[in-house]
Scaffold this active site. Structure first.
Site, PDB file in Angstrom:
ATOM      1  N   THR A  32       1.652  -4.505   4.204  1.00 26.08           N
ATOM      2  CA  THR A  32       1.534  -4.835   5.618  1.00 26.08           C
ATOM      3  C   THR A  32       0.906  -6.211   5.870  1.00 26.08           C
ATOM      4  OG1 THR A  32      -0.610  -3.741   5.786  1.00 26.08           O
ATOM      5  CG2 THR A  32       1.335  -2.400   6.273  1.00 26.08           C
ATOM      6  N   ASP A  33       0.198  -6.747   4.855  1.00 33.98           N
ATOM      7  CA  ASP A  33      -0.534  -8.009   5.089  1.00 33.98           C
ATOM      8  C   ASP A  33       0.382  -9.148   5.535  1.00 33.98           C
ATOM      9  OD1 ASP A  33      -2.776  -6.661   4.270  1.00 33.98           O
ATOM     10  OD2 ASP A  33      -3.074  -7.781   2.417  1.00 33.98           O
ATOM     11  N   LYS A  88       0.268  -8.057  12.786  1.00 32.39           N
ATOM     12  CA  LYS A  88      -0.717  -7.097  12.284  1.00 32.39           C
ATOM     13  C   LYS A  88      -2.031  -7.395  13.002  1.00 32.39           C
ATOM     14  CE  LYS A  88      -2.816  -5.143   8.139  1.00 32.39           C
ATOM     15  NZ  LYS A  88      -2.876  -5.074   6.673  1.00 32.39           N
ATOM     16  N   GLU A 107      -2.218 -30.119  26.768  1.00 29.77           N
ATOM     17  CA  GLU A 107      -3.451 -30.885  26.516  1.00 29.77           C
ATOM     18  C   GLU A 107      -3.212 -31.985  25.483  1.00 29.77           C
ATOM     19  OE1 GLU A 107      -7.584 -29.200  26.365  1.00 29.77           O
ATOM     20  OE2 GLU A 107      -6.441 -27.356  26.350  1.00 29.77           O
ATOM     21  N   THR A 165       0.823  -1.213   0.000  1.00 36.04           N
ATOM     22  CA  THR A 165       0.000   0.000   0.000  1.00 36.04           C
ATOM     23  C   THR A 165       0.854   1.259   0.000  1.00 36.04           C
ATOM     24  OG1 THR A 165      -1.791  -1.157   1.075  1.00 36.04           O
ATOM     25  CG2 THR A 165      -1.786   1.203   1.348  1.00 36.04           C
ATOM     26  N   TYR A 191      -8.369   1.159  -3.565  1.00 39.39           N
ATOM     27  CA  TYR A 191      -7.068   1.415  -4.160  1.00 39.39           C
ATOM     28  C   TYR A 191      -6.426   0.109  -4.588  1.00 39.39           C
ATOM     29  CZ  TYR A 191      -4.746  -0.486  -0.052  1.00 39.39           C
ATOM     30  OH  TYR A 191      -4.307  -1.342   0.918  1.00 39.39           O
TER      31      TYR A 191
END
Ligand code: ASP
Length: 350
Positions: free
Chosen positions: A113-114, A186, A307, A34, A47
């Site tokens: 950023t993903d 994120k 567990e 981005t 965008y």
């Protein structure tokens, strides 16, 4: 003769003066995201990521030229949802050459950023240098009102030139904060303040163009990592299976049938399986496909032999790594060994 000596002294003094004033050599490697995105209008949230090139990003922040001797290169120009092993390998190899053979003092990577946290962690394990390597992105496209990219890029360069950011592993620089590659996540789909540093918080911050460190990571990284991608042109195949109530075993089966090398479970709670998925996981592990248990919970570790009896089934517990970072470490671990206990050791160390 005296005249020549005098000229030699002047030349030497000039050289020393120039090298004393020389700015750190920083390379910006652009990959898209981005920060390089463009929206239809500056007020629109619609965008496309990865549109403008490296020179446009540099030109938007002329202030970085005061901090460093800046040059840039475009590795790819993609939304980081399309990040893949091939680009990771290219990026790690390129950074190693720039830092170890071409005399660069630090690297800034512009990135979406993903998947920034995954790329940061991959580089944390594969960069062979203690020089600063800093990823920066943005949540708003380059032509948005109050775009956050320019400030993030400026801060990332400030981090890359800072001695405080040497030897701490790969960093992400977003929203005035420095986050370390292992813990950064994120957390918000659209807000500028989206990155967090896990339970221990941010590793530092940038204020007035200077990096201030608050803590140092205690996991192994960069120069202390055993993982070496120099000779690799592909990585082991590892998939992630998401856990939920009444979970279908089909995705796990599909990875097994496709011959994947490892599978990470984004399990419920402390890395627990739905019973039908558990049976497929035991079969996969017996076939030599390494199962790593992680959790879909955003915080807290996935504990070993809690567990689930990992020792009995030879599963590995991801401990502090979320599923997407556990996948990165498992891929690299499988380049070294298929022994589940050795792999568990890597999860304890890295
Ligand atoms: N989808 C974008 C990307 O990761 C989002 C961003 O950069 O903020 O490339």
């Amino acid at each position: 003769m005296k005249h020549i000596k005098f000229l030699a002294v002047v030349a030497l003094a000039l050289c020393i003066g120039v090298s004393l004033n020389a700015k750190p050599k920083i390379r910006i490697i652009a990959t898209g995201g981005t920060i390089a995105g463009v929206s239809t209008t500056s007020a629109s949230s619609a965008y496309t990521a990865g549109q403008v090139g490296i020179q446009t990003l540099i030109d938007a922040v002329p202030q970085i030229l005061q901090l460093a001797d800046i040059s840039g290169e475009q590795l790819v120009n993609i939304g980081s949802q399309d990040m893949n092993d091939e680009v990771w390998l290219k990026l790690a190899k390129r950074i190693n050459v720039l830092l170890n053979e071409e005399g660069y003092d630090g690297i800034v990577i512009t990135h979406g950023t993903d998947t920034m946290e995954e790329t940061a962690y991959f580089l944390n394990l594969t960069v062979k240098s203690d020089k600063p390597v800093v990823l920066a992105g943005s949540m708003r496209p380059s032509n948005a009102i109050s775009a956050d990219g320019p400030a993030n890029l400026y801060n990332a360069v400030a981090a890359a030139v800072s001695p405080a950011c040497k030897g701490v592993g790969v960093l992400c620089c977003m929203n005035n904060q420095l986050l370390d590659a292992k813990t950064v996540i994120k957390t918000h789909t659209i807000d500028c303040d989206t990155f967090e540093g896990g339970p221990s918080g941010i590793i530092g911050y940038i204020y007035n163009g200077e990096a201030h460190m608050l803590q140092t990571p205690n996991n192994k990284h960069t120069v202390n990592s055993v993982f070496d991608v120099t000779k690799l042109d592909k990585l082991p195949r590892v998939g992630i299976v998401y856990g939920y109530a009444n979970c279908s075993p089909l995705p796990m089966k599909a990875f097994v049938d496709a011959g994947f090398d490892g599978i990470v479970l984004a399990g419920v709670g402390d890395g627990n399986f739905y019973k039908d998925v558990f049976d497929v996981a035991v079969g996969a592990q017996n076939k030599g496909i390494q199962i790593v248990r992680s959790s879909r919970c955003p915080t807290g570790p996935t504990c070993l032999n809690s567990e689930v009896d990992d020792a009995k089934y030879h599963f590995v517990a991801a401990l502090d790594l979320n599923p997407q970072k556990a996948r990165v470490l498992l891929m690299l671990a499988l380049t070294k060994t298929h022994d589940w206990q050795e792999i568990q050791k890597f999860f304890m160390e890295y």
